[in-house]
Structures are given as structure tokens and as C-alpha cells.
Design a protein around this motif. Structure first.
Motif, PDB file in Angstrom:
ATOM      1  N   MET A  73      -1.762   9.361   7.048  1.00 53.02           N
ATOM      2  CA  MET A  73      -1.832   9.551   5.755  1.00 53.02           C
ATOM      3  C   MET A  73      -0.873   9.030   4.928  1.00 53.02           C
ATOM      4  SD  MET A  73      -1.941  10.703   2.405  1.00 53.02           S
ATOM      5  CE  MET A  73      -0.347  11.384   2.631  1.00 53.02           C
ATOM      6  N   PHE A  74       0.408   9.178   5.345  1.00 51.76           N
ATOM      7  CA  PHE A  74       1.695   8.477   4.679  1.00 51.76           C
ATOM      8  C   PHE A  74       1.553   6.768   4.877  1.00 51.76           C
ATOM      9  CE2 PHE A  74       2.714   8.876   9.241  1.00 51.76           C
ATOM     10  CZ  PHE A  74       3.492   7.885   9.440  1.00 51.76           C
ATOM     11  N   TRP A  75       0.974   6.338   5.887  1.00 52.41           N
ATOM     12  CA  TRP A  75       1.104   4.761   5.892  1.00 52.41           C
ATOM     13  C   TRP A  75       0.140   4.537   4.763  1.00 52.41           C
ATOM     14  CZ3 TRP A  75      -2.825   1.372   6.784  1.00 52.41           C
ATOM     15  CH2 TRP A  75      -2.580   0.004   7.119  1.00 52.41           C
ATOM     16  N   LEU A  76      -0.916   4.859   4.802  1.00 51.38           N
ATOM     17  CA  LEU A  76      -2.199   4.645   3.811  1.00 51.38           C
ATOM     18  C   LEU A  76      -1.536   4.845   2.275  1.00 51.38           C
ATOM     19  CD1 LEU A  76      -4.877   3.422   3.142  1.00 51.38           C
ATOM     20  CD2 LEU A  76      -5.994   5.791   3.334  1.00 51.38           C
ATOM     21  N   GLY A  77      -1.094   6.041   2.287  1.00 48.98           N
ATOM     22  CA  GLY A  77      -0.654   6.262   0.825  1.00 48.98           C
ATOM     23  C   GLY A  77       0.531   5.411   0.212  1.00 48.98           C
ATOM     24  N   MET A  78       1.539   4.872   1.316  1.00 46.67           N
ATOM     25  CA  MET A  78       2.612   4.132   0.960  1.00 46.67           C
ATOM     26  C   MET A  78       1.859   2.546   0.730  1.00 46.67           C
ATOM     27  SD  MET A  78       5.980   5.015   3.110  1.00 46.67           S
ATOM     28  CE  MET A  78       5.289   4.890   4.720  1.00 46.67           C
ATOM     29  N   LEU A  79       1.098   2.287   1.140  1.00 47.70           N
ATOM     30  CA  LEU A  79       0.246   0.835   1.283  1.00 47.70           C
ATOM     31  C   LEU A  79      -0.529   0.813  -0.166  1.00 47.70           C
ATOM     32  CD1 LEU A  79      -0.347  -1.598   2.599  1.00 47.70           C
ATOM     33  CD2 LEU A  79      -2.530  -0.701   3.449  1.00 47.70           C
ATOM     34  N   LEU A  80      -1.137   1.941  -0.421  1.00 44.78           N
ATOM     35  CA  LEU A  80      -1.939   2.081  -1.705  1.00 44.78           C
ATOM     36  C   LEU A  80      -1.087   2.098  -3.060  1.00 44.78           C
ATOM     37  CD1 LEU A  80      -4.900   4.431  -0.866  1.00 44.78           C
ATOM     38  CD2 LEU A  80      -4.863   1.913  -0.900  1.00 44.78           C
ATOM     39  N   GLN A  81       0.123   2.729  -2.588  1.00 44.07           N
ATOM     40  CA  GLN A  81       1.138   2.826  -3.972  1.00 44.07           C
ATOM     41  C   GLN A  81       1.422   1.474  -4.065  1.00 44.07           C
ATOM     42  OE1 GLN A  81       3.836   6.625  -4.362  1.00 44.07           O
ATOM     43  NE2 GLN A  81       3.050   6.640  -2.241  1.00 44.07           N
ATOM     44  N   LEU A  82       2.027   0.681  -2.996  1.00 39.41           N
ATOM     45  CA  LEU A  82       2.591  -0.623  -3.077  1.00 39.41           C
ATOM     46  C   LEU A  82       1.548  -1.709  -3.719  1.00 39.41           C
ATOM     47  CD1 LEU A  82       4.457  -1.134   0.505  1.00 39.41           C
ATOM     48  CD2 LEU A  82       5.459  -1.018  -1.885  1.00 39.41           C
ATOM     49  N   VAL A  83       0.515  -1.512  -3.470  1.00 40.66           N
ATOM     50  CA  VAL A  83      -0.589  -2.591  -3.872  1.00 40.66           C
ATOM     51  C   VAL A  83      -1.034  -1.983  -5.492  1.00 40.66           C
ATOM     52  CG1 VAL A  83      -3.009  -3.362  -3.587  1.00 40.66           C
ATOM     53  CG2 VAL A  83      -1.397  -3.024  -1.801  1.00 40.66           C
ATOM     54  N   PHE A  84      -1.377  -0.804  -5.684  1.00 44.56           N
ATOM     55  CA  PHE A  84      -1.951  -0.747  -6.908  1.00 44.56           C
ATOM     56  C   PHE A  84      -1.042  -0.083  -7.839  1.00 44.56           C
ATOM     57  CE2 PHE A  84      -5.467  -0.084  -3.747  1.00 44.56           C
ATOM     58  CZ  PHE A  84      -6.643  -0.828  -4.440  1.00 44.56           C
ATOM     59  N   SER A  85       0.246   0.536  -7.473  1.00 44.10           N
ATOM     60  CA  SER A  85       1.174   0.791  -8.377  1.00 44.10           C
ATOM     61  C   SER A  85       2.275  -0.133  -8.502  1.00 44.10           C
ATOM     62  CB  SER A  85       1.773   2.307  -7.912  1.00 44.10           C
ATOM     63  OG  SER A  85       0.549   3.129  -7.854  1.00 44.10           O
ATOM     64  N   VAL A  86       2.914  -0.517  -7.517  1.00 46.44           N
ATOM     65  CA  VAL A  86       3.954  -1.420  -7.891  1.00 46.44           C
ATOM     66  C   VAL A  86       3.551  -2.982  -8.000  1.00 46.44           C
ATOM     67  CG1 VAL A  86       5.771  -2.527  -6.529  1.00 46.44           C
ATOM     68  CG2 VAL A  86       5.103  -0.080  -6.147  1.00 46.44           C
ATOM     69  N   GLN A  87       2.648  -3.513  -7.408  1.00 50.92           N
ATOM     70  CA  GLN A  87       2.112  -4.713  -7.351  1.00 50.92           C
ATOM     71  C   GLN A  87       1.238  -5.003  -8.698  1.00 50.92           C
ATOM     72  OE1 GLN A  87       3.485  -7.119  -5.865  1.00 50.92           O
ATOM     73  NE2 GLN A  87       4.585  -5.935  -4.625  1.00 50.92           N
ATOM     74  N   LEU A  88      -0.163  -4.168  -8.629  1.00 51.29           N
ATOM     75  CA  LEU A  88      -0.875  -4.297  -9.844  1.00 51.29           C
ATOM     76  C   LEU A  88      -0.590  -3.255 -11.154  1.00 51.29           C
ATOM     77  CD1 LEU A  88      -3.974  -4.200  -7.689  1.00 51.29           C
ATOM     78  CD2 LEU A  88      -2.912  -6.252  -8.527  1.00 51.29           C
ATOM     79  N   GLY A  89       0.323  -2.599 -10.814  1.00 54.35           N
ATOM     80  CA  GLY A  89       0.618  -1.471 -11.930  1.00 54.35           C
ATOM     81  C   GLY A  89      -0.564  -0.559 -12.703  1.00 54.35           C
ATOM     82  N   TRP A  90      -1.720  -0.516 -11.607  1.00 57.98           N
ATOM     83  CA  TRP A  90      -2.642   0.256 -12.234  1.00 57.98           C
ATOM     84  C   TRP A  90      -2.682   1.690 -12.396  1.00 57.98           C
ATOM     85  CZ3 TRP A  90      -7.269  -2.357  -9.060  1.00 57.98           C
ATOM     86  CH2 TRP A  90      -7.205  -3.806  -9.437  1.00 57.98           C
TER      87      TRP A  90
END
Length: 341
Positions: free
Chosen positions: A151-168
Motif C-alpha cells: 500500500m505504501f509503495w502504491l500510495g507514494m507512486l500515485l502521489q508522485l504522479v497525480f499530486s507532484v507531477q500533474l498537480g491534480w
């Protein structure tokens, strides 16, 4: 033995076993906290504090007493429903901490469970209704992946993609500081905003819930996908389904009105186990997303060696799981008489 008598005996047995389970969990947590390295006094005062100050604080907290005496004192407090006071929150009671942080965990768990049910049942139905096809293979692969991905790996991955990179999506909060948070007796932002008819607050709360709920919900959905797929496949091969096909009933109606209804019965049992998974997964989810819930507060209390807070929150979570398990067992016993014998 009559049906009502057997159901009564079954319910009584479950009610007797629940306090025993809570006692075992409480005892285990109490002993593990005191067996692990570290001292709560050092966590509060720091390792360089004067020894006299440490001894005075240890005496105030009752940590200078023998472990067996601390255990008896704590169990006596539990019998009075007193979970104690936090060592790190300026004397705040554990019940006040639960009242403050638990609504955020409930909201996260409920929406995650809704996502898990919708996604898991949908994929399970599609997979079971198309056996030995790419859709079936994809459903099985989905169940394996959601069970094995941390869970923690997927959570960090989704945050990097959708929050940090895309800012969604936002990070690290439950509601923006630029808007007044919903107020109400439930503490659930989506519910309180609807009760006050404030749709902007409702959609804002959903927006901040979206990413952590999707992460936890998708991972847990694999449980329901596997259960639905296996049971629906067996149901579709049953005699009454074959009889329905022989009468010319459309396949879609057979699937929805006959097979799926019976295949969903085991899902009721899984709901009780999923609640425990949700509470366990909520700890990783809340820590990963910095979600201000009770599970995240438990993580901080463990790091700070806050014995009363850790014990109180764990007992509270265990009581919820025990109550949910009893209700699920009673519901199953009422539906399926074979469980009672």
C-alpha cells in the motif's frame, strides 16, 4: 433443536467470546509495549534530562510500579471505560483524541469500502461471466496484483504522479486552510456539509478524499473480486441456473437475478474481515498521505512511546472489529442455518 434456539445459542457464544478476544488483545499490546526498547520518559524529556527529573516524571506516570501492578491498574481502568490520558498531548484524555481524529478515519474507510465493493464486484462479475477469456485472465491478474502490491509503495507512486507531477490532487490535509471546514456533530466533512446544504464544501471534501480512498479502495477491491469470481463461477454451473437456461431465460437476467444474488452471500462474511483490513490499511494510508485520522495518530503515539494512547486506540479498534464480526456472524447465521450447527 429449533431454529430460534440454535440461533440464540450461536449469538450467545459469539457474545461470550468477544470479551475474551478483547482481553487477549489488550494484554498482548500491554506486554509488547513494555517489552520493546525505549522509555516513554526519555521520549518526553529527552535522553539528556536530569535523572532526578526522569524519576519524578516516572513516579507521576506510575511507570515506577511493577509491570503486574501497572497491568492490574490499567485493566481496572478499562472496566470503568477509562482509557487514560495521553503522555504527549498535554494531559488530553484518550477518549478526546479518539473523538477528534476518528471521524477522518471513518470517512476514509467508508469511501474506500464503497470503491472496493463497486470495483471488486464489477470486475468479479465480468471475469466470471467470461470464463477462459482475456477478461477472465485480466480479472485474475487484477486480484493477484491488488493483493501483492504494498500500500505504501502504491500510495507514494500515485502521489508522485497525480499530486507532484500533474498537480491534480492535494497532499497532506483533509480540507484546504483557505476554506472554513464543515462543522457538525458527525465530524464527517461530506456528511456535515450535506446536512448544512453546502455543496461547495461537500465536493471539496470529496476532492481531498479522492486519492487516498482510491488507493486503499482499489487494493482492497481484489478481495471482493476473487470471492465474487469464484462463487459466481460455481453458481453459474449449478442445477437451477441450468434449469433457467433451459426455460429460455436470457443470460443477462440469469446472471443478475439468479446467480449474482446467491454469489454475493459470501461477500457479507468478507465484510467483517475487510473491516480489519481497512483499519490496518488505514494506518499505512494515513501515514503515507499524512491523513489526519486516528490511525495516523496511533502511528505517532507508537513513535513517541505514548503507552495510554497506543493501548486505548488499539483497544478501540479491536472493539470495533469485534462488534462488526459479531454482527456479520449473526447476519450470516440468520441467512444460512448451516452456520449455527
Amino acid at each position: 433443536m429449533s431454529r430460534s434456539s440454535s440461533l440464540h445459542d450461536y449469538v450467545l457464544t459469539r457474545l461470550v467470546l468477544a470479551p475474551l478476544m478483547l482481553w487477549l488483545i489488550t494484554t498482548l499490546v500491554f506486554l509488547l509495549l513494555r517489552a520493546t526498547p525505549g522509555d516513554p520518559v526519555d521520549a518526553l524529556l529527552g535522553p539528556r534530562a536530569p535523572q532526578a527529573a526522569k524519576e519524578e516524571l516516572r513516579q507521576q506516570l506510575g511507570l515506577n510500579q511493577p509491570v503486574w501492578w501497572q497491568y492490574l491498574d490499567y485493566m481496572g481502568s478499562l472496566l470503568r471505560l477509562d482509557l487514560g490520558k495521553s503522555l504527549t498531548s498535554q494531559g488530553q484524555s484518550v477518549w478526546e483524541i479518539i473523538q477528534k481524529f476518528f471521524p477522518a478515519t471513518v470517512e476514509l474507510a467508508l469511501y474506500s469500502l464503497a470503491i472496493a465493493l463497486v470495483v471488486g464486484i464489477a470486475i468479479g462479475v465480468v471475469s466470471a461471466s467470461r470464463p477462459n477469456t482475456p477478461l477472465d485472465l485480466g480479472g485474475r491478474l487484477f486480484g493477484i496484483l491488488t493483493y501483492s502490491i504494498p500500500m505504501f509503495w502504491l500510495g507514494m507512486l500515485l502521489q508522485l504522479v497525480f499530486s507532484v507531477q500533474l498537480g491534480w490532487f492535494p497532499l497532506g490535509t483533509r480540507f484546504p486552510i483557505t476554506m472554513p471546514a464543515p462543522e457538525g456533530w458527525t465530524g464527517l466533512y461530506t456528511v456535515d456539509s450535506l446536512l448544512h446544504g453546502n455543496l461547495p464544501q461537500f465536493f471539496t471534501a470529496l476532492y481531498y478524499l479522492a486519492l487516498p480512498c482510491l488507493t486503499l479502495g482499489i487494493l482492497i477491491s481484489g478481495i471482493f473480486e476473487r470471492i465474487v469470481r469464484v462463487n459466481l463461477k460455481q453458481t453459474l454451473r449449478s442445477d437451477y441456473v441450468e434449469a433457467a437456461r433451459a426455460r429460455g431465460i436470457p443470460e443477462s437476467r440469469i446472471l443478475i437475478a439468479h446467480a449474482l444474488k446467491n454469489a454475493l452471500i459470501p461477500v457479507i462474511t468478507i465484510l467483517g474481515l475487510t473491516l480489519a483490513s481497512l483499519l490496518g490499511g488505514a494506518i499505512l494510508t494515513e501515514v503515507t498521505f499524512s491523513w489526519p485520522g486516528l490511525a495516523n495518530r496511533l502511528y505517532k503515539a507508537i513513535a513517541q512511546r505514548d503507552y495510554p494512547t497506543v493501548q486505548g486506540i488499539v483497544v478501540f479498534f479491536a472493539a470495533i472489529v469485534a462488534i462488526a464480526s459479531i454482527l456479520i456472524d449473526i447476519l450470516n447465521a440468520a441467512i444460512d442455518p448451516r452456520i449455527r450447527y
